[in-house]
Motif scaffolding. Sequence first.
Motif, PDB file in Angstrom:
ATOM      1  N   GLY A  24       0.799  -1.415  -0.041  1.00  0.00           N
ATOM      2  CA  GLY A  24      -0.232  -0.011   0.055  1.00  0.00           C
ATOM      3  C   GLY A  24       0.668   1.177   0.062  1.00  0.00           C
ATOM      4  O   GLY A  24       0.054   2.339  -0.367  1.00  0.00           O
ATOM      5  N   HIS A  25       2.087   1.227   0.342  1.00  0.00           N
ATOM      6  CA  HIS A  25       2.857   2.315   0.440  1.00  0.00           C
ATOM      7  C   HIS A  25       3.560   2.622  -0.959  1.00  0.00           C
ATOM      8  O   HIS A  25       4.228   3.762  -1.413  1.00  0.00           O
ATOM      9  CB  HIS A  25       4.137   2.253   1.362  1.00  0.00           C
ATOM     10  N   LYS A  26       3.249   1.652  -2.099  1.00  0.00           N
ATOM     11  CA  LYS A  26       3.810   1.706  -3.337  1.00  0.00           C
ATOM     12  C   LYS A  26       2.971   1.649  -4.469  1.00  0.00           C
ATOM     13  O   LYS A  26       3.153   2.243  -5.594  1.00  0.00           O
ATOM     14  CB  LYS A  26       5.073   0.579  -3.413  1.00  0.00           C
ATOM     15  N   ILE A  27       1.934   1.033  -4.251  1.00  0.00           N
ATOM     16  CA  ILE A  27       0.828   0.620  -5.578  1.00  0.00           C
ATOM     17  C   ILE A  27      -0.380   0.984  -4.753  1.00  0.00           C
ATOM     18  O   ILE A  27      -0.577   0.976  -3.658  1.00  0.00           O
ATOM     19  CB  ILE A  27       1.226  -0.642  -6.114  1.00  0.00           C
ATOM     20  N   PRO A  28      -1.342   1.165  -5.813  1.00  0.00           N
ATOM     21  CA  PRO A  28      -2.828   1.268  -5.248  1.00  0.00           C
ATOM     22  C   PRO A  28      -3.297  -0.095  -4.884  1.00  0.00           C
ATOM     23  O   PRO A  28      -2.967  -1.204  -5.310  1.00  0.00           O
ATOM     24  CB  PRO A  28      -3.641   1.353  -6.530  1.00  0.00           C
ATOM     25  N   VAL A  29      -3.793  -0.217  -3.513  1.00  0.00           N
ATOM     26  CA  VAL A  29      -4.295  -1.364  -2.853  1.00  0.00           C
ATOM     27  C   VAL A  29      -5.650  -1.006  -2.270  1.00  0.00           C
ATOM     28  O   VAL A  29      -5.752  -0.074  -1.518  1.00  0.00           O
ATOM     29  CB  VAL A  29      -3.438  -1.788  -1.822  1.00  0.00           C
ATOM     30  N   THR A  30      -6.501  -1.841  -2.378  1.00  0.00           N
ATOM     31  CA  THR A  30      -7.821  -1.978  -1.784  1.00  0.00           C
ATOM     32  C   THR A  30      -7.789  -3.257  -0.662  1.00  0.00           C
ATOM     33  O   THR A  30      -7.243  -4.149  -1.249  1.00  0.00           O
ATOM     34  CB  THR A  30      -9.197  -2.000  -2.721  1.00  0.00           C
ATOM     35  N   HIS A  31      -8.333  -2.898   0.425  1.00  0.00           N
ATOM     36  CA  HIS A  31      -8.253  -4.181   1.538  1.00  0.00           C
ATOM     37  C   HIS A  31      -9.244  -3.994   2.321  1.00  0.00           C
ATOM     38  O   HIS A  31      -9.626  -3.031   2.870  1.00  0.00           O
ATOM     39  CB  HIS A  31      -6.977  -4.058   2.059  1.00  0.00           C
ATOM     40  N   ASP A  32      -9.906  -5.044   2.830  1.00  0.00           N
ATOM     41  CA  ASP A  32     -10.811  -4.936   3.923  1.00  0.00           C
ATOM     42  C   ASP A  32     -10.485  -6.288   4.631  1.00  0.00           C
ATOM     43  O   ASP A  32      -9.544  -7.130   4.553  1.00  0.00           O
ATOM     44  CB  ASP A  32     -12.252  -5.301   3.133  1.00  0.00           C
ATOM     45  N   ASP A  33     -11.426  -6.902   5.600  1.00  0.00           N
ATOM     46  CA  ASP A  33     -11.054  -8.040   6.578  1.00  0.00           C
ATOM     47  C   ASP A  33     -10.591  -9.264   5.882  1.00  0.00           C
ATOM     48  O   ASP A  33      -9.693 -10.060   6.381  1.00  0.00           O
ATOM     49  CB  ASP A  33     -12.201  -8.379   7.583  1.00  0.00           C
ATOM     50  N   SER A  34     -11.006  -9.541   4.613  1.00  0.00           N
ATOM     51  CA  SER A  34     -10.449 -10.827   3.873  1.00  0.00           C
ATOM     52  C   SER A  34     -10.097 -10.687   2.701  1.00  0.00           C
ATOM     53  O   SER A  34      -9.636 -11.724   2.087  1.00  0.00           O
ATOM     54  CB  SER A  34     -11.840 -11.767   4.167  1.00  0.00           C
ATOM     55  N   LEU A  35     -10.169  -9.531   2.043  1.00  0.00           N
ATOM     56  CA  LEU A  35      -9.556  -9.516   0.535  1.00  0.00           C
ATOM     57  C   LEU A  35      -8.680  -8.448   0.551  1.00  0.00           C
ATOM     58  O   LEU A  35      -8.905  -7.167   0.892  1.00  0.00           O
ATOM     59  CB  LEU A  35     -10.750  -9.329  -0.305  1.00  0.00           C
ATOM     60  N   ALA A  36      -7.676  -8.448  -0.278  1.00  0.00           N
ATOM     61  CA  ALA A  36      -6.667  -7.296  -0.772  1.00  0.00           C
ATOM     62  C   ALA A  36      -6.680  -7.578  -2.443  1.00  0.00           C
ATOM     63  O   ALA A  36      -6.435  -8.764  -2.658  1.00  0.00           O
ATOM     64  CB  ALA A  36      -5.247  -7.667  -0.076  1.00  0.00           C
ATOM     65  N   VAL A  37      -6.736  -6.373  -2.914  1.00  0.00           N
ATOM     66  CA  VAL A  37      -6.636  -6.322  -4.226  1.00  0.00           C
ATOM     67  C   VAL A  37      -5.251  -5.268  -4.661  1.00  0.00           C
ATOM     68  O   VAL A  37      -5.208  -3.886  -4.387  1.00  0.00           O
ATOM     69  CB  VAL A  37      -7.782  -5.874  -5.130  1.00  0.00           C
ATOM     70  N   LEU A  38      -4.114  -5.773  -5.189  1.00  0.00           N
ATOM     71  CA  LEU A  38      -3.015  -5.356  -5.357  1.00  0.00           C
ATOM     72  C   LEU A  38      -3.030  -4.725  -6.723  1.00  0.00           C
ATOM     73  O   LEU A  38      -3.093  -5.871  -7.752  1.00  0.00           O
ATOM     74  CB  LEU A  38      -1.902  -6.151  -4.816  1.00  0.00           C
ATOM     75  N   THR A  39      -2.918  -3.548  -7.208  1.00  0.00           N
ATOM     76  CA  THR A  39      -2.764  -3.239  -8.564  1.00  0.00           C
ATOM     77  C   THR A  39      -1.545  -2.644  -8.966  1.00  0.00           C
ATOM     78  O   THR A  39      -0.826  -1.602  -8.577  1.00  0.00           O
ATOM     79  CB  THR A  39      -3.947  -2.196  -8.926  1.00  0.00           C
ATOM     80  N   PHE A  40      -0.699  -3.635  -9.563  1.00  0.00           N
ATOM     81  CA  PHE A  40       0.779  -3.431 -10.161  1.00  0.00           C
ATOM     82  C   PHE A  40       0.606  -2.764 -11.517  1.00  0.00           C
ATOM     83  O   PHE A  40      -0.444  -3.087 -12.264  1.00  0.00           O
ATOM     84  CB  PHE A  40       1.509  -4.785 -10.240  1.00  0.00           C
ATOM     85  N   GLU A  41       1.932  -2.405 -12.000  1.00  0.00           N
ATOM     86  CA  GLU A  41       1.642  -1.790 -13.322  1.00  0.00           C
ATOM     87  C   GLU A  41       1.855  -2.907 -14.476  1.00  0.00           C
ATOM     88  O   GLU A  41       1.314  -2.922 -15.292  1.00  0.00           O
ATOM     89  CB  GLU A  41       3.120  -1.295 -13.491  1.00  0.00           C
ATOM     90  N   MET A  42       2.352  -4.047 -13.870  1.00  0.00           N
ATOM     91  CA  MET A  42       2.335  -5.353 -14.790  1.00  0.00           C
ATOM     92  C   MET A  42       0.722  -6.214 -14.583  1.00  0.00           C
ATOM     93  O   MET A  42       0.853  -7.022 -15.432  1.00  0.00           O
ATOM     94  CB  MET A  42       3.458  -6.483 -14.308  1.00  0.00           C
ATOM     95  N   GLY A  43       0.184  -5.902 -13.548  1.00  0.00           N
ATOM     96  CA  GLY A  43      -0.906  -6.574 -13.608  1.00  0.00           C
ATOM     97  C   GLY A  43      -1.837  -6.524 -12.232  1.00  0.00           C
ATOM     98  O   GLY A  43      -1.450  -5.704 -11.389  1.00  0.00           O
ATOM     99  N   VAL A  44      -2.774  -7.436 -11.886  1.00  0.00           N
ATOM    100  CA  VAL A  44      -3.537  -7.253 -10.640  1.00  0.00           C
ATOM    101  C   VAL A  44      -3.342  -8.602  -9.819  1.00  0.00           C
ATOM    102  O   VAL A  44      -3.587  -9.658 -10.470  1.00  0.00           O
ATOM    103  CB  VAL A  44      -4.922  -6.912 -10.997  1.00  0.00           C
ATOM    104  N   ALA A  45      -3.251  -8.366  -8.450  1.00  0.00           N
ATOM    105  CA  ALA A  45      -3.287  -9.669  -7.518  1.00  0.00           C
ATOM    106  C   ALA A  45      -4.384  -9.609  -6.573  1.00  0.00           C
ATOM    107  O   ALA A  45      -4.543  -8.471  -6.043  1.00  0.00           O
ATOM    108  CB  ALA A  45      -1.938  -9.727  -6.795  1.00  0.00           C
ATOM    109  N   ARG A  46      -5.110 -10.701  -6.531  1.00  0.00           N
ATOM    110  CA  ARG A  46      -6.176 -10.622  -5.676  1.00  0.00           C
ATOM    111  C   ARG A  46      -6.028 -11.902  -4.497  1.00  0.00           C
ATOM    112  O   ARG A  46      -5.502 -12.881  -4.926  1.00  0.00           O
ATOM    113  CB  ARG A  46      -7.676 -11.093  -6.157  1.00  0.00           C
ATOM    114  N   ILE A  47      -5.769 -11.367  -3.383  1.00  0.00           N
ATOM    115  CA  ILE A  47      -5.492 -12.368  -1.976  1.00  0.00           C
ATOM    116  C   ILE A  47      -6.589 -12.241  -1.073  1.00  0.00           C
ATOM    117  O   ILE A  47      -7.043 -11.328  -0.717  1.00  0.00           O
ATOM    118  CB  ILE A  47      -4.092 -11.609  -1.444  1.00  0.00           C
ATOM    119  N   GLU A  48      -7.541 -13.448  -1.331  1.00  0.00           N
ATOM    120  CA  GLU A  48      -8.355 -13.651  -0.330  1.00  0.00           C
ATOM    121  C   GLU A  48      -8.165 -14.770   0.888  1.00  0.00           C
ATOM    122  O   GLU A  48      -7.875 -15.748   0.390  1.00  0.00           O
ATOM    123  CB  GLU A  48      -9.772 -14.089  -1.358  1.00  0.00           C
ATOM    124  N   ALA A  49      -8.670 -14.093   1.914  1.00  0.00           N
ATOM    125  CA  ALA A  49      -8.491 -15.057   2.976  1.00  0.00           C
ATOM    126  C   ALA A  49      -9.643 -16.185   3.308  1.00  0.00           C
ATOM    127  O   ALA A  49     -10.624 -15.653   3.311  1.00  0.00           O
ATOM    128  CB  ALA A  49      -8.197 -14.250   4.513  1.00  0.00           C
TER     129      ALA A  49
END
Length: 95
Positions: A24-49
Amino acid sequence: MRMTADFPTARAAALTGTMAKHFGHKIPVTHDDSLAVLTFEMGVARIEAQDASLSLTLEAADTESLERLRAVIESHLMRFAHREEPAPPAWTPPA
């Protein structure tokens, strides 16, 4: 292109938060209790607990970008989960 993996862990929610806070200090990130969406220049990562794992979904425009994204996400997860001595995620082939 897309690839997925499950990452077994007893600390799914904590790792999701750690990944979101770190990036979140480097790229756009959305986050709640169980899901983080990390938007990198090369693509998007979804991390779901989940109960005992992280569900990982990576999307990128091409194979090279997807591989770069996989390397970044995997290396950080392995570092942040080091106390659990995890095995690297078994990724589905790019589709």
